[in-house]
Each structure stands twice: as structure tokens, then as C-alpha cells.
Design a protein around this motif. Structure first.
Motif, PDB file in Angstrom:
ATOM      1  N   ALA A  58       5.362  19.900   1.207  1.00  0.00           N
ATOM      2  CA  ALA A  58       5.547  19.789  -0.237  1.00  0.00           C
ATOM      3  C   ALA A  58       6.047  18.400  -0.620  1.00  0.00           C
ATOM      4  N   VAL A  59       6.964  17.837   0.196  1.00  0.00           N
ATOM      5  CA  VAL A  59       7.465  16.491  -0.085  1.00  0.00           C
ATOM      6  C   VAL A  59       6.345  15.466   0.005  1.00  0.00           C
ATOM      7  N   ARG A  60       5.511  15.613   1.028  1.00  0.00           N
ATOM      8  CA  ARG A  60       4.386  14.673   1.152  1.00  0.00           C
ATOM      9  C   ARG A  60       3.448  14.782  -0.048  1.00  0.00           C
ATOM     10  N   ASP A  61       3.176  16.012  -0.452  1.00  0.00           N
ATOM     11  CA  ASP A  61       2.303  16.202  -1.610  1.00  0.00           C
ATOM     12  C   ASP A  61       2.920  15.627  -2.873  1.00  0.00           C
ATOM     13  N   SER A  62       4.249  15.771  -3.020  1.00  0.00           N
ATOM     14  CA  SER A  62       4.921  15.231  -4.197  1.00  0.00           C
ATOM     15  C   SER A  62       4.869  13.717  -4.218  1.00  0.00           C
ATOM     16  N   ALA A  63       5.101  13.104  -3.041  1.00  0.00           N
ATOM     17  CA  ALA A  63       5.032  11.641  -2.973  1.00  0.00           C
ATOM     18  C   ALA A  63       3.625  11.159  -3.261  1.00  0.00           C
ATOM     19  N   ALA A  64       2.656  11.912  -2.776  1.00  0.00           N
ATOM     20  CA  ALA A  64       1.270  11.520  -3.035  1.00  0.00           C
ATOM     21  C   ALA A  64       0.935  11.613  -4.519  1.00  0.00           C
ATOM     22  N   LEU A  65       1.464  12.645  -5.178  1.00  0.00           N
ATOM     23  CA  LEU A  65       1.223  12.776  -6.611  1.00  0.00           C
ATOM     24  C   LEU A  65       1.888  11.654  -7.394  1.00  0.00           C
ATOM     25  N   THR A  66       3.092  11.233  -6.953  1.00  0.00           N
ATOM     26  CA  THR A  66       3.816  10.167  -7.652  1.00  0.00           C
ATOM     27  C   THR A  66       3.072   8.850  -7.558  1.00  0.00           C
ATOM     28  N   CYS A  67       2.508   8.586  -6.387  1.00  0.00           N
ATOM     29  CA  CYS A  67       1.834   7.301  -6.178  1.00  0.00           C
ATOM     30  C   CYS A  67       0.349   7.351  -6.529  1.00  0.00           C
ATOM     31  N   SER A  68      -0.132   8.506  -6.914  1.00  0.00           N
ATOM     32  CA  SER A  68      -1.579   8.626  -7.103  1.00  0.00           C
ATOM     33  C   SER A  68      -2.089   7.739  -8.239  1.00  0.00           C
ATOM     34  N   VAL A  69      -1.314   7.621  -9.341  1.00  0.00           N
ATOM     35  CA  VAL A  69      -1.771   6.819 -10.483  1.00  0.00           C
ATOM     36  C   VAL A  69      -1.853   5.346 -10.104  1.00  0.00           C
ATOM     37  N   ALA A  70      -0.779   4.856  -9.436  1.00  0.00           N
ATOM     38  CA  ALA A  70      -0.772   3.443  -9.040  1.00  0.00           C
ATOM     39  C   ALA A  70      -1.867   3.154  -8.028  1.00  0.00           C
ATOM     40  N   MET A  71      -2.049   4.102  -7.099  1.00  0.00           N
ATOM     41  CA  MET A  71      -3.070   3.901  -6.086  1.00  0.00           C
ATOM     42  C   MET A  71      -4.465   3.889  -6.705  1.00  0.00           C
ATOM     43  N   LYS A  72      -4.677   4.709  -7.706  1.00  0.00           N
ATOM     44  CA  LYS A  72      -5.981   4.700  -8.371  1.00  0.00           C
ATOM     45  C   LYS A  72      -6.236   3.352  -9.058  1.00  0.00           C
ATOM     46  N   GLN A  73      -5.187   2.794  -9.696  1.00  0.00           N
ATOM     47  CA  GLN A  73      -5.346   1.491 -10.377  1.00  0.00           C
ATOM     48  C   GLN A  73      -5.670   0.390  -9.366  1.00  0.00           C
TER      49      GLN A  73
END
Length: 594
Positions: free
Chosen positions: A463-478
């Protein structure tokens, strides 16, 4: 937790109960001291009996002039307060009128003379169609001179024989009602100073038998093996919990056995000469109880003991013959608890190595039986204490010397103390087994909690990994979109900047050299990354150099050969050791050694 460990508890109400032939005992109807035999609070008192003018205690009958009416009307002929309704409720009516006429009633007997020698061991087979002939044999004159006690062992007790014995020896019907209903009872009646009395003991004891069925309890599989438990096996475990009077399936070593309840029901008519012991043996098609001929042989064999012969020869008290009956029950108790201990040790090893919840149900079944055994041992203790304190009035006769009285008292005190000491040991052994079961059941619950905690930890990490991935997903997409804009230009610049012969003719490198080097380095990089992240492939505490061999391990697992499978089982068991007792740790070490 796997589906094989989940029990359909919604179907528990549909499980069949054990058809145990042993009835629930009504203790209030155990002895003559209860003034209303087999009359409960809600029952009406028989008005006809209240209005009768007959004396409540009939005169003694010598059976010479009654023409058999005395035994044919038993128990009412000798005990008028036993009305027909009471006789029916006590099951004496069924025993008298509804017995199996196809089975022949056999009376095994053995005599003990005044010198303590066991003689005249024989049997009498009665004919159900000719009760008058049986009564005539009962009334044949016997010389009791030189006869201390005659022991009678009743097999397939018929109605006429029950009535004949009750009338001839003036036996309280409570003996037969307690025997037929498996009611623990201890009482003394018809006390005649200097002449004798009647004493009755009835108790349930535990016995171990070889199991004839081929059904194997799932908790009996070999140690260090996987237990595959079906729903029918789990249902069987729960069925055993329902009725503690039903047989308990166990396994002592490699032998399948059953712990069953048996009955010791004895009536002793104590006289100066010609005492009589009557031993009742129940007969069931679904329960293997002690047979009359078997106990007759055991009692005869006790008569050959040097230790007991010294007692029989020095004391005229027939109660010592009764003690040999009690010793037979103690032998059975000791052997049964010994086999149960072996079975519990086996279950402990199973629980530690497999942590199966189904085994916990088996442990709970045994513990329910152990709690019932505690009450049976207490009845056993009370029975021996009753024999110890119940004085034999026949010893007060003038014919008995003071030396014989004193020696009888000393022997009785000593032998009953020996029995009480053995019963205390059995209770201590039973209590120890109960505590071990409680300890190992706690161990199972602890192991399940540890396994659940590990799973929760893995779920939290994911769950922590998924949460971190969700947090960084917007920046990573940019960043990915920006990189895609320059990706074509970067690719063209890299290609035209390559020093290969196809693009720069003056160089020695070729395009195949580039492809081979790039692929090799990519494979090495992926190999090392997976080795670093291989905690889900290898068990704990495996060195990095061994982790580099992860492709070999995956190939072996594909072939069904995992070299780390045993290590994983040992690691899981090592997590449980802090919760285990010293005895369980010793059992684990012994199992691993074997």
C-alpha cells in the motif's frame, strides 16, 4: 489462510449427533436414601399406593411356600413403594419384559473358600423359555459352610434372572436401576449388626481398545508432512465434541485405538458365611464393554497373587474380593491415559510443524473429554473412600476373633490408601495433559497471529508503494511528456554520432559490435537488479552471491525441486519457539532427530 482451513460453521447445526448408548445419569435416583425412587418433582404420587393397608416393609420370604410369586412380582413383592410407573421410568420394566430372548443369559461364577482359595469356576446358561427350571436351580440347597464368598458375573441379563436374583437376595432395585442407567452410586443398606449388610457400587471408568474402523483422524498424519483435511474429517472432529460419552479416536504409536467408557456395577451381600458378589455387565451392539467371562478370569487370576493371597488367608472380610474388581478399573484407567499421552505428544509435533487450525479442533475435542474424565476420576475416588469407611457388620460376629478384626482393618486401610494414591496420580496425569493441550492450543493461535501479521506487513508495504507511486504519478507523467518531445531528436543525434563503419567509414567498429555489447550489458544489469530485489524469491539470510543464481532457482522450481523448501518450514517453526514450553521444544528436537 487457505480454504482447506476454513470450516463451514453455518452447517454445524446439521451435523449428526453420536448415538451413544450410554444414558445421561440421573444422580437423584442413585441410592435408597432418596425417599421417592424415580419420582420427579413434576410427577404425581400414586394415590393407590398411599391408600394401601399393606405394611411398607414386607416380611422376609424363604421362597418355599410362595410358589415363585415372590420373584415373578419383583420388585414390588419385596419393595412395595416401587410402583409400576416407577419401575417403568427406571428401565427395570424394559429389562424384565423387553429383553432380547434370542440371547441366552449366562451366569459365570467363582467361589472363594474360607482359606482364600478360588475354586468352582464355572458358568450357568439359563433357558429363557423355562424360567421355572432356572428358579429351581437357584433354590437348590447349597452348603455355605467353608464358603467365604461366591462371585456371580451376569452376561446378557434377562428379565426372569433379574427378578430371581432380586428376590432371592433381597436386592434393592436401586442396584438394577443404577446399572441400567449408568448412574454412579455408593450406598449401604439392610445393616444387621453381627450378621452383615448390602453394599452397592456403580461407577463409569475409561478403557482403551483397538480401533476396528479404518477411518484415520486427520490429526494423526506423520510429523513434518502436510495435512490435507477434508470437510468430512472436520465434521467428524466436531461430532466428537458434542458427546463426551462417545468413543474418542486416538493413535498410540502406530496403533489406532479408541477410548471408551465402561461400567463397573457390583452388589455385595456381606454375611458371616456365604457372602455373594453380583457383577452386572451391560450388553450393547454399538459399544464393547467388559465381558463377564473376561472379568471372571481376571478375578480368578488375582486369587493366584502371593500378595493378595496373604490378605485373603488372614482376613475373613469378603470386601477384599470386591477390591480386586476396583483394581481392574484402575488398570484400565492407567492404560487409557498412557495411550492418550502418546497421542497428545504426536498432536503437539503436528501443530508445531504445520500450524493447522483443524488440529486445534482435534485438541479441543480431547480437552472436552479430559474435563469429563475429571468427574469420572472423582467418582472413582469417592467409591474407594466409601469402601474404606464402610464397616462390615459381619466382622462384629462372635465367631470373628479380635486379631482378625484388627488385621482386616489394617489391610483395608492400607489397600484403600494404595488405591487412593493411584487415583491421585491418575488425576495429576490427566491435569498435566489438559495443561499441555491448553499450552499447545495457545501456540497455534500465536502462530496464526504471526502469519497474519506477516501478511498485513506485506500488504502495508504494497500500500505504501502504491501511495508513493500515486503521489509521484503526476510529476512523472509531465517528465515523460517532456522527454517524448525531445526523444526523436535525441535518437537521431545518437545514431549519427555512432562510430561504426556504416556511418563513419574510417572507424573499425561495426553495427553488430554495438548490438552485442548493448544487449550483454543490459542482461547483466537486469540480472544484478533482480538479485538485489530477490527477497520474494529467496528465503531470509541468503548471501548476495547465492542470490545471483536466481535463474537456476526458478528453473528448479519449475521442475518441482526447491532446495529452500525445508529451510522455509524451519524458519516458520522457529518463529513459534518463543511461545512453546520446554516440553514442546524437546518434542520438536526429538522429531527432527528422527
Amino acid at each position: 489462510m487457505s480454504e482447506s482451513r476454513n470450516l463451514p460453521y453455518s452447517n454445524l447445526a446439521k451435523l449428526p449427533l453420536h448415538n451413544s448408548p450410554i444414558p445421561i445419569p440421573s444422580h437423584r435416583h442413585a441410592a435408597p436414601s432418596a425417599p421417592w425412587p424415580w419420582v420427579d418433582i413434576s410427577d404425581e404420587v400414586d394415590q393407590t399406593q398411599l391408600d394401601t393397608d399393606l405394611p411398607p416393609v414386607p416380611k422376609d420370604c424363604d421362597h418355599s411356600t410362595c410358589n415363585g410369586v415372590c420373584w415373578m412380582d419383583y420388585p414390588k413383592s419385596r419393595f412395595p413403594n416401587w410402583t409400576e410407573r416407577q419401575v417403568r421410568k427406571s428401565k427395570i420394566w424394559d429389562a424384565v419384559h423387553c429383553y432380547d430372548t434370542a440371547k441366552k443369559c449366562t451366569i459365570y461364577h467363582v467361589d472363594v473358600n474360607d482359606k482364600g482359595i478360588f475354586t468352582n469356576a464355572d458358568s450357568l446358561v439359563t433357558v429363557n423359555s423355562c424360567p421355572a427350571e432356572t428358579w429351581k436351580k437357584f433354590m437348590e440347597p447349597h452348603s455355605f459352610k467353608g464358603l467365604r464368598v461366591r462371585a456371580l458375573f451376569l452376561e446378557n441379563l434377562s428379565g426372569p434372572v433379574l427378578q430371581m436374583l432380586g428376590a432371592k437376595y433381597n436386592i434393592e432395585p436401586f442396584f438394577f436401576s443404577s446399572s441400567l442407567n449408568w448412574i454412579p452410586s455408593r450406598y449401604q443398606e439392610d445393616i444387621r449388626p453381627g450378621v452383615g449388610d448390602h453394599i452397592t457400587i456403580s461407577m463409569t471408568y475409561l478403557r482403551s481398545l483397538s480401533r476396528k474402523s479404518t477411518r484415520v483422524d486427520p490429526s494423526m498424519s506423520e510429523a513434518h508432512t502436510e495435512v490435507n483435511t477434508t470437510d468430512s474429517d472436520k465434521a467428524s472432529l466436531l461430532e466428537q465434541m458434542i458427546d463426551t460419552k462417545a468413543p474418542l479416536d486416538i493413535r498410540a504409536g502406530d496403533v489406532k485405538r479408541q477410548l471408551i467408557l465402561d461400567l463397573l456395577s457390583v452388589h455385595l451381600l456381606r454375611r458371616k458365611e456365604g457372602s455373594v458378589i453380583i457383577s452386572y455387565h451391560p450388553s450393547y451392539d454399538t459399544l464393547e464393554t467388559t465381558k463377564a467371562d473376561y472379568l471372571q478370569k481376571r478375578i480368578r487370576f488375582a486369587g493366584q497373587s502371593v500378595y493378595w493371597q496373604s490378605i485373603f488367608q488372614n482376613s475373613p472380610d469378603p470386601t477384599f474380593v470386591l477390591l480386586t474388581f476396583v483394581w481392574n478399573a484402575l488398570y484400565a484407567w492407567d492404560e487409557a491415559l498412557e495411550n492418550l499421552y502418546t497421542h497428545i505428544c504426536r498432536l503437539e509435533s503436528e501443530v508445531i510443524t504445520t500450524s493447522e487450525m483443524t488440529l486445534t479442533q482435534g485438541l479441543h475435542t480431547i480437552r472436552a473429554h479430559l474435563l469429563h474424565y475429571s468427574s469420572l476420576l472423582e467418582d472413582f475416588r469417592k467409591t474407594v473412600e466409601f469402601i474404606r469407611v464402610t464397616h462390615n457388620p459381619a466382622l462384629d460376629a462372635p465367631e470373628v476373633t479380635e486379631e482378625q478384626r484388627n488385621s482386616s482393618k489394617i489391610y483395608m486401610e492400607r489397600e484403600c490408601s494404595n488405591l487412593l494414591s493411584e487415583i491421585a496420580r491418575l488425576e495429576m496425569q490427566r491435569s498435566m495433559q489438559d495443561k499441555r493441550l491448553k499450552n499447545v492450543m495457545g501456540l497455534v493461535f500465536s502462530s496464526v497471529n504471526i502469519i497474519d501479521s506477516k501478511r498485513m506487513q506485506k500488504m502495508t508495504e504494497a500500500a505504501v508503494r502504491d501511495s508513493a507511486a500515486l503521489t509521484c504519478s503526476v510529476a512523472m507523467k509531465q517528465i515523460a511528456y517532456l522527454t517524448m518531445i525531445f526523444l526523436p531528436a535525441s535518437f537521431v543525434a545518437a545514431v549519427f554520432g555512432m562510430n561504426v563503419k556504416e556511418i563513419s567509414p574510417n572507424t573499425k567498429g561495426t553495427l553488430p559490435h554495438y548490438i552485442g555489447t548493448a544487449i550483454s550489458l543490459t542482461i547483466v544489469t537486469i540480472w544484478i537488479i533482480i538479485a538485489f530485489q530477490s527477497r520474494y524469491i529467496f528465503p531470509e539470510r541468503v548471501t548476495f552471491w547465492k542470490r545471483l543464481g536466481w535463474p537456476v532457482l526458478l528453473f528448479l522450481r519449475f521442475l518441482g525441486k526447491d532446495p529452500y523448501e525445508q529451510n522455509k518450514a524451519e524458519q516458520e517453526a522457529s518463529h513459534l519457539l518463543p511461545f512453546a514450553s520446554a516440553s514442546i521444544k524437546q518434542d520438536m528436537a526429538r522429531v527432527r532427530h528422527t
